[in-house]
Enzyme design. Structure first.
Site, short mmCIF file in Angstrom:
data_model
loop_
_atom_site.label_atom_id
_atom_site.label_comp_id
_atom_site.label_asym_id
_atom_site.label_seq_id
_atom_site.Cartn_x
_atom_site.Cartn_y
_atom_site.Cartn_z
N GLU A 71 37.10 -17.66 31.83
CA GLU A 71 38.65 -17.06 32.07
C GLU A 71 39.66 -17.99 31.96
O GLU A 71 40.70 -17.77 31.08
CB GLU A 71 38.77 -16.35 33.69
CG GLU A 71 40.30 -16.01 34.09
CD GLU A 71 40.44 -16.37 35.47
OE1 GLU A 71 41.39 -17.16 35.52
OE2 GLU A 71 39.58 -16.03 36.18
N GLU A 142 39.92 -28.15 31.79
CA GLU A 142 40.06 -26.96 32.54
C GLU A 142 38.81 -26.89 33.72
O GLU A 142 38.96 -26.51 34.82
CB GLU A 142 39.67 -25.66 31.51
CG GLU A 142 41.09 -25.49 31.11
CD GLU A 142 42.34 -25.15 31.87
OE1 GLU A 142 42.17 -24.24 32.69
OE2 GLU A 142 43.26 -25.65 31.72
#
Length: 972
Positions: A71, A142
């Site tokens: 995501e 991330e």
């Protein structure tokens, strides 16, 4: 269904509210993406939401959090738009916002945007699902962002308890997994096993992201044909690999995980009992609403209810009952009870009463009239609902599309209509002693546990309980007469609309309808929304209320007790869509009522009567004092950035005190103190009123006159008008021009490794031309702040720039929370960022400047979507004393005249690092791993900066801005 061309369904298939004028169309693209198109000619914002039917349950074994990591990575960049964070930057600079979330079986991506940027935004959005970049360079960054999110959540009791419940389930069921992910699960462990996480990420994407398991909602102003053409153009290239939606049959709990009593140690003070049963998911019977029916009965708060019995005993402060944690395959019915100290000592009695109540419901049968009431309430709420943000609406519907037939995409489970006693009875039978899981959390269990949950390190113990044990609790529990609810007199039946005098003038402002020495009434009829609803705000300005920590404590308990005394009666109103609340305000206490106007006055009069006849009951005083005490004790467990924001507020806001002083003063208070205080509190009062919505002028005046009659016009009046010298106003400390202030403080929770910084720049008092310059700068700098401090430097999950307004005093605040760097380092990075922003501003082209101005104008001209939103705006003007009801129009006019040079001059004068009129303050809160840096950070402060040693003493040494509210009182 024909593959290769778009399939279109007629709008008639979709059930929508009677008052909803929007148009809807279901289409299926040639790649089998199912789409709902929404046309709303009145909207200012466009939105889209893509729901992908895969979530954390599909995480591969040993790679917990991979779906959540995807995501993050998907929204990062695409092959067509490869700039890192380019989508977020584009959306932010064009007046929108974007976000995503991962749940057990779904991942949802969404945004909203100003109208003139919608086409390009939608194209950028579509490219994430066509050719996401997921570059190797971004992978580690991330992962750290995911880990920072996890670090932020480590001390959250709700997450800790949820993971403990998951931990105590079948290890071979995905419910058991840790879904967030961390540096450990996404880097350390895979690397130790020779697993390349990016390869796994791409494999996961290829395996699950198929067009045929995607559902898209697009919300815009254009007609449906035009929107359909745009969607077909942009989304039909998403590949379809004809995947089945992943399903996970089987129950997560075996008999080993049932009939258990789990005692757990929380972070925060307080005791809580959570009782849970695995049940058949009600989604399979959503039109019959068995869980809604049963949740209303078990969670009822009227006289004769289970909660009322526990409250009278002094054992509980709240009780909730509902379905939760559900999928299509399994679900849980949960009863959560917040306990007092006395309730903690009587948990077996409480559980006995709960099971006795359930048995009574099983034996008494399912009542048609109760279901009919429930159905009538839900129908009224559905058909007269106000609009919400397009982005929220799109997310709700795209989530519903995976579960409901097309007809019920808008309504979901919120409109029960089919009475089926068998379904409810079956659910009741599932709530048996053989099927129960009991989770009991309290800090009193410290030192009494023998197990630790691995992801959050929650200490717990587990013991098996038998049906015989529970039967013993039932038999020994107090003899309490538990009853079914009585018919609800607050259910509205009159939905007619009043004839507003100015019904053809959409943008009329509130008018001062009435003014006396006792009150002032602002009135605003509904000329926009045409719903049978009203909104009332009343601020009781009582000079004594917040005059000291002691007075504020007593005022707070007074307000809590009013709500406590009204609860059994007002609960019926709230279930019928008529809500009220009481809370402390800046200069007294505030009452609000919002909802259906039909029975609103009945509730208002009941609240006013309770204020007039207030008594300090010693037993309830003790319970509320205990609740308020725990709330203050839990201040020390707040997130570090919340602590920093509180310190900032204490510096700025006159007449505010540390929570530690509140806590100390609270310990000495008794019911007798409150009984003596309340008459003095109310003895001098002024009531500021705002009444809006489906109410005519005479009704509004009559309501306020009733309040005056009860409180002021009695032969022995409870309230008298304020003396002019008693008019309380909010004053804000003015920081010294050209000064930089620092406040360094240890975080109040020694277990929290996170540190935080609030870097505050105070600029000006409310002024249209200054406001827009500040807001334009914030618009330009907001995404650059996020990109540099979070994405590039990886300082923490929380990294933001926002406008701050304190009683009409405007400023900027950078808020960063970090587990990797201390506040001193972070503050230096904010200073460096300001230098980068200086260059960005100086080099900005005229076209870029005009684009930013247009974006801000569009944002300001965005219409209010519902009565509450409109009322919040106008009430804010009244409370702040600014009374600039035409603020939006005036600021837009100022924006149209603004020149780029004026913005640069503003930045040079007030914002940049060495600006001559700069007034800034850095609040530094140190987590335990950075605490050793605090002394050296203090030593590094330059001779031109000022260290704040004592917040209150420092604030008292500063001048105060003049009160805008004082000016407005003089005007009127």
């Amino acid at each position: 269904m024909a593959v290769g061309k778009t399939t279109v369904d007629e709008v008639d298939e979709i059930l929508k509210p009677r008052t909803d004028k929007r148009e809807y169309r279901r289409i299926v693209l040639k790649n089998l993406i199912e789409v709902l198109l929404i046309s709303d000619p009145e909207t200012d914002k466009y939105a889209a939401s893509m729901n992908v039917s895969v979530g954390s349950f599909s995480d591969p074994d040993g790679l917990d959090g991979l779906a959540h990591f995807l995501e993050h990575m998907l929204f990062y960049a695409s092959e067509k738009y490869p700039e890192e964070d380019g989508f977020m930057k584009y959306v932010s600079e064009h007046g929108g916002s974007t976000n995503a979330f991962t749940s057990t079986e779904d991942t949802n991506y969404h945004f909203h945007i100003n109208s003139d940027s919608f086409h390009e935004t939608l194209e950028r959005f579509a490219q994430f699902f066509i050719k996401p970049l997921m570059s190797a360079d971004a992978t580690m960054r991330e992962i750290k962002a995911v880990d920072s999110e996890h670090q932020k959540n480590l001390l959250s009791d709700s997450r800790r308890m949820r993971q403990l419940q998951k931990h105590l389930s079948r290890e071979d069921h995905p419910y058991h997994k840790f879904s967030t992910g961390s540096l450990d699960t996404l880097h350390v462990r895979p690397e130790a096993k020779g697993i390349d996480i990016r390869s796994e990420l791409l494999k996961f994407y290829d395996e699950y992201y198929s067009a045929n398991i995607m559902h898209l909602v697009v919300y815009g102003k254009e007609n449906l044909d035009k929107t359909q053409g745009l969607v077909e153009e942009l989304f039909q290239e998403i590949r379809n690999t004809n995947k089945d939606i992943p399903r996970f049959p089987g129950q997560p709990c075996t008999p080993d995980h049932l009939q258990v009593l789990v005692k757990a140690v929380p972070i925060m003070e307080g005791h809580k009992l959570s009782v849970s049963w695995p049940i058949t998911p009600s989604i399979h019977h959503y039109e019959e609403a068995p869980c809604m029916y049963l949740g209303d009965l078990i969670g009822h708060e009227g006289e004769g209810s289970l909660f009322h019995a526990l409250k009278i005993k002094g054992w509980a402060t709240s009780l909730y009952a509902s379905e939760g944690g559900s999928t299509m395959e399994y679900s849980f019915f949960n009863v959560s009870i917040n306990l007092t100290d006395a309730g903690h000592e009587h948990v077996e009695d409480i559980l006995g009463l709960l099971f006795r109540h359930i048995k009574h419901l099983q034996q008494s049968g399912v009542s048609q009239w109760i279901f009919d009431e429930l159905s009538a309430i839900c129908e009224a709420k559905f058909h007269y609902q106000g609009k919400i943000d397009p982005i929220s609406y799109a997310v709700d519907i795209s989530s519903n599309m995976t579960m409901y037939p097309t007809k019920h995409w808008l309504v979901g489970s919120s409109l029960p209509w089919r009475f089926n006693p068998t379904t409810v009875q079956k659910l009741l039978d599932e709530l048996s002693p053989n099927n129960v899981r009991i989770f009991w959390k309290s800090k009193k269990f410290e030192g009494e546990t023998d197990k630790v949950e691995p992801w959050y390190n929650t200490a717990y113990s587990l013991e098996k309980i038998t049906e015989f044990t529970i039967q013993g609790w039932v038999q020994s529990s107090p003899d309490v007469n538990l009853l079914l609810p009585i018919p609800n007199v607050f259910i509205p039946t009159d939905f007619s609309l009043k004839e507003a005098q100015d019904k053809d003038k959409e943008d009329i402002f509130p008018v001062l309808l009435r003014k006396t020495p006792f009150s002032r009434l602002w009135y605003k009829p509904d000329t926009k929304f045409f719903k049978p609803k009203a909104y009332i705000k009343m601020d009781f300005n009582c000079p004594l209320a917040v005059s000291s920590p002691n007075a504020e404590n007593l005022s707070n308990i007074f307000v809590w007790l009013l709500v406590d005394y009204l609860n059994e009666y007002a609960y019926y109103a709230q279930t019928a869509g008529l809500y009220y609340g009481l809370s402390l305000s800046d200069n007294g206490f505030e009452l609000y009522l919002v909802g259906f106007n039909h029975k609103l006055r009945i509730l208002l009069e009941a609240v006013i009567q309770k204020i007039a006849k207030f008594q300090a009951k010693p037993d309830r005083f003790s319970v509320i004092k205990e609740t308020v005490t725990k709330a203050y004790q839990n201040h020390k467990f707040r997130q570090p950035y919340h602590q920093a924001m509180t310190y900032c507020s204490m510096v700025l806001q006159d007449n505010s005190w540390p929570w530690t002083e509140h806590l100390d003063a609270l310990s000495y208070l008794e019911a007798e103190d409150l009984a003596n205080f309340v008459p003095m509190l109310l003895s001098r009062t002024f009531v500021e009123c705002y009444i809006a919505g489906n109410v005519d002028k005479s009704e509004a005046e009559s309501m306020v006159k009733h309040i005056e009659d009860v409180l002021f016009n009695d032969p022995k009046p409870i309230c008298r008008p304020l003396f002019p010298s008693q008019i309380m106003t909010n004053r804000v400390a003015e920081l010294g021009t050209g000064n930089k202030y620092f406040y360094h403080q240890q975080g109040s929770n020694p277990s929290d490794e996170n540190s935080a910084l609030v870097h505050y720049i105070q600029v000006h008092q409310d002024d249209f031309s200054m406001n827009i310059k500040l807001q334009i700068f914030k618009l330009i700098a907001k995404q650059a702040t996020f990109h540099q401090l979070r994405t590039i430097e990886q300082l923490g999950y929380i990294a933001s720039l926002s406008q701050r307004i304190d009683s009409g005093v405007y400023g900027l605040q950078f808020i960063i929370q970090s587990s990797v760097k201390g506040p001193g380092h972070i503050d230096s990075r904010v200073e460096s960022l300001l230098k980068d922003l200086e260059s960005k501003l100086y080099n900005m082209s005229d076209e870029e400047f005009k684009s930013h101005v247009t974006t801000l104008i569009d944002m300001k001209l965005e219409k209010h979507k519902n009565l509450s939103e409109e009322s919040w705006f106008y009430w804010g003007e009244i409370q702040n004393g600014t009374l600039k009801f035409n603020r939006k129009e005036a600021e837009v006019a100022a924006l149209r005249e603004l020149k780029k040079e004026e913005l640069v001059d503003f930045f040079d004068e007030y914002i940049k690092v060495d600006a001559p009129k700069k007034k800034s303050m850095s609040i530094c809160v140190y987590g335990n791993q950075h605490l050793k840096e605090m002394a050296s950070d203090k030593d590094k402060i330059s001779s031109t900066s000022i260290e704040i040693e004592d917040i209150i003493g420092f604030r008292n040494s500063l001048p105060l801005y003049g009160s805008l509210k004082g000016c407005s009182q003089l005007k009127l």
